[in-house]
Design an enzyme around this catalytic site. Structure first.
Site, mmCIF file in Angstrom:
data_model
loop_
_atom_site.group_PDB
_atom_site.id
_atom_site.type_symbol
_atom_site.label_atom_id
_atom_site.label_comp_id
_atom_site.label_asym_id
_atom_site.label_seq_id
_atom_site.Cartn_x
_atom_site.Cartn_y
_atom_site.Cartn_z
ATOM 1 N N GLY A 17 0.786 -1.231 0.000
ATOM 2 C CA GLY A 17 0.000 0.000 0.000
ATOM 3 C C GLY A 17 0.818 1.280 0.000
ATOM 4 O O GLY A 17 0.345 2.295 0.497
ATOM 5 N N SER A 18 2.031 1.254 -0.603
ATOM 6 C CA SER A 18 2.780 2.517 -0.627
ATOM 7 C C SER A 18 2.098 3.538 -1.537
ATOM 8 O O SER A 18 2.158 4.749 -1.284
ATOM 9 C CB SER A 18 4.235 2.291 -1.031
ATOM 10 O OG SER A 18 4.337 1.936 -2.386
ATOM 11 N N ASN A 19 1.435 3.083 -2.590
ATOM 12 C CA ASN A 19 0.678 4.038 -3.428
ATOM 13 C C ASN A 19 -0.518 4.598 -2.676
ATOM 14 O O ASN A 19 -0.826 5.782 -2.782
ATOM 15 C CB ASN A 19 0.238 3.373 -4.733
ATOM 16 C CG ASN A 19 1.330 3.418 -5.780
ATOM 17 O OD1 ASN A 19 1.673 4.480 -6.293
ATOM 18 N ND2 ASN A 19 1.918 2.259 -6.072
ATOM 19 N N ARG A 70 -16.119 -14.396 -10.740
ATOM 20 C CA ARG A 70 -15.510 -13.100 -10.416
ATOM 21 C C ARG A 70 -16.569 -11.994 -10.336
ATOM 22 O O ARG A 70 -16.431 -11.038 -9.584
ATOM 23 C CB ARG A 70 -14.459 -12.751 -11.478
ATOM 24 C CG ARG A 70 -13.237 -13.669 -11.413
ATOM 25 C CD ARG A 70 -12.098 -13.116 -12.237
ATOM 26 N NE ARG A 70 -12.418 -13.088 -13.658
ATOM 27 C CZ ARG A 70 -12.226 -12.039 -14.444
ATOM 28 N NH1 ARG A 70 -11.718 -10.934 -13.960
ATOM 29 N NH2 ARG A 70 -12.539 -12.085 -15.709
ATOM 30 N N MET A 95 -4.356 -6.967 -7.233
ATOM 31 C CA MET A 95 -3.878 -8.037 -8.092
ATOM 32 C C MET A 95 -4.988 -8.943 -8.636
ATOM 33 O O MET A 95 -4.709 -9.994 -9.204
ATOM 34 C CB MET A 95 -2.797 -8.855 -7.369
ATOM 35 C CG MET A 95 -1.581 -8.022 -6.955
ATOM 36 S SD MET A 95 -1.009 -6.817 -8.201
ATOM 37 C CE MET A 95 0.265 -7.780 -9.006
ATOM 38 N N ASN A 112 -6.117 2.908 -12.638
ATOM 39 C CA ASN A 112 -5.154 1.873 -12.228
ATOM 40 C C ASN A 112 -3.748 2.434 -12.409
ATOM 41 O O ASN A 112 -3.514 3.264 -13.285
ATOM 42 C CB ASN A 112 -5.310 0.628 -13.107
ATOM 43 C CG ASN A 112 -4.313 -0.467 -12.736
ATOM 44 O OD1 ASN A 112 -4.091 -0.744 -11.546
ATOM 45 N ND2 ASN A 112 -3.702 -1.096 -13.729
ATOM 46 N N HIS A 114 0.118 1.070 -13.172
ATOM 47 C CA HIS A 114 0.814 -0.127 -13.650
ATOM 48 C C HIS A 114 2.310 0.182 -13.741
ATOM 49 O O HIS A 114 2.689 1.240 -14.263
ATOM 50 C CB HIS A 114 0.264 -0.537 -15.012
ATOM 51 C CG HIS A 114 0.939 -1.753 -15.557
ATOM 52 N ND1 HIS A 114 0.695 -3.029 -15.076
ATOM 53 C CD2 HIS A 114 1.892 -1.880 -16.513
ATOM 54 C CE1 HIS A 114 1.459 -3.884 -15.727
ATOM 55 N NE2 HIS A 114 2.192 -3.228 -16.593
ATOM 56 N N ASP A 150 -4.739 -3.969 -18.457
ATOM 57 C CA ASP A 150 -3.828 -2.827 -18.616
ATOM 58 C C ASP A 150 -3.916 -2.196 -20.008
ATOM 59 O O ASP A 150 -2.908 -1.715 -20.549
ATOM 60 C CB ASP A 150 -2.370 -3.247 -18.315
ATOM 61 C CG ASP A 150 -2.228 -3.821 -16.910
ATOM 62 O OD1 ASP A 150 -2.883 -3.307 -15.998
ATOM 63 O OD2 ASP A 150 -1.463 -4.791 -16.738
ATOM 64 N N GLU A 179 5.908 6.389 -9.238
ATOM 65 C CA GLU A 179 4.478 6.093 -9.048
ATOM 66 C C GLU A 179 3.876 6.997 -7.975
ATOM 67 O O GLU A 179 2.739 7.461 -8.095
ATOM 68 C CB GLU A 179 4.277 4.629 -8.622
ATOM 69 C CG GLU A 179 4.595 3.609 -9.700
ATOM 70 C CD GLU A 179 4.268 2.186 -9.286
ATOM 71 O OE1 GLU A 179 3.239 1.972 -8.628
ATOM 72 O OE2 GLU A 179 5.049 1.271 -9.607
HETATM 73 C C1 GAR Z 1 3.054 -1.056 -7.620
HETATM 74 O O1 GAR Z 1 4.312 -1.118 -8.242
HETATM 75 C C2 GAR Z 1 1.952 -1.074 -8.657
HETATM 76 O O2 GAR Z 1 2.271 -0.366 -9.813
HETATM 77 C C3 GAR Z 1 1.857 -2.545 -8.926
HETATM 78 O O3 GAR Z 1 1.976 -3.168 -7.672
HETATM 79 C C4 GAR Z 1 2.777 -2.338 -6.823
HETATM 80 C C5 GAR Z 1 2.001 -2.072 -5.572
HETATM 81 O O4 GAR Z 1 2.812 -1.427 -4.617
HETATM 82 N N1 GAR Z 1 0.637 -2.874 -9.571
HETATM 83 C C6 GAR Z 1 0.508 -3.883 -10.422
HETATM 84 O O5 GAR Z 1 1.424 -4.603 -10.723
HETATM 85 C C7 GAR Z 1 -0.903 -4.060 -10.947
HETATM 86 N N2 GAR Z 1 -0.893 -4.979 -12.022
HETATM 87 P P1 GAR Z 1 2.173 -0.792 -3.321
HETATM 88 O O6 GAR Z 1 1.305 -1.869 -2.674
HETATM 89 O O7 GAR Z 1 3.353 -0.440 -2.481
HETATM 90 O O8 GAR Z 1 1.373 0.397 -3.742
#
Ligand code: GAR
Length: 219
Positions: A17-19, A70, A95, A112, A114, A150, A179
């Protein structure tokens, strides 16, 4: 005049969850036009849920049941988001593939992030794919989600160099840094009503001095 009510956002996350944290941190700006109302994760051990709780936001665990289609999962997801008045949805390291059930509930309102410069390297392990191909510039993309993996219209992109000796962890960390600049920027434009989808392109009504691409040369 009272300030405008911030747009209510739901974040879907499966990992650390850093984003999500970057989006939460952005709310420190008193003029920020978005507020995260709820974080939903399919994983009980997602750090994102803990971050949500720490910030006093609703944290909802919605594990994906393998015996369910789903679409059924996404119906529960839509219910959870609606229960919190969500207007925009941000996938932040989520994911699971989403279905039309979510996309029809929030048309052109699902973002999203990516970890690759789309349309190159969609799907899993974008950073490893970039290294494998020997590209010299890598990065991240924020896009609107459509029915594909994507493939949706691109909002903005951030680029970083690929350096000699990079492994997947080093390149991923460099991309993650960009990001964290990219996603708040895109969400702010979304919340301010600056995005207009035209076919497979997004027109952004850019604030002065801003751009839809970033370059972060830092090692
Ligand atoms: C990030 O790099 C994001 O771009 C990627 O997962 C990571 C999550 O990091 N997303 C994907 O690969 C989606 N297909 P975070 O949990 O630290 O935000």
């Amino acid at each position: 005049m009272s300030p405008p009510v911030p747009v209510s956002v739901g974040v879907l996350a499966s990992g650390g969850g850093s984003n999500l944290q970057a989006l939460l941190d952005a709310e420190a700006d008193p003029d920020w036009p978005a507020r995260i109302a709820v974080v939903v994760s399919n994983r009980a051990d997602a750090g994102a849920l803990e971050r949500a709780r720490r910030h006093g936001r609703a944290a909802v665990l919605l594990p994906r049941r393998k015996d369910q289609p789903r679409e059924v999962h996404d119906q529960a997801l839509v219910q959870a988001l609606r229960a919190h008045g969500v207007q925009w949805v941000c996938l932040a390291g989520y994911m699971l593939l989403v279905t039309p059930v979510l996309l029809q509930a929030f048309p052109d309102r699902v973002l999203n992030i990516h970890p690759a410069l789309l349309p190159a390297f969609p799907g899993l392990h974008g950073q490893a794919q970039a290294l494998h191909h020997g590209v010299r510039v890598a990065g991240a993309t924020v896009h609107l989600v459509d029915g594909g993996c994507d493939t949706g219209p691109i909002v903005c992109q951030g680029a970083v160099p690929v350096l000699p000796g990079d492994d997947e962890a080093a390149l991923s960390a460099r991309i993650l840094r960009v990001e964290h600049r990219l996603y708040p920027m895109a969400l702010r434009w979304a919340a301010e009503g600056r995005l207009r989808v035209e076919g497979r392109r997004v027109q952004v009504d850019l604030p002065a001095g801003e751009a839809t691409s970033l370059w972060d040369p830092a090692p």
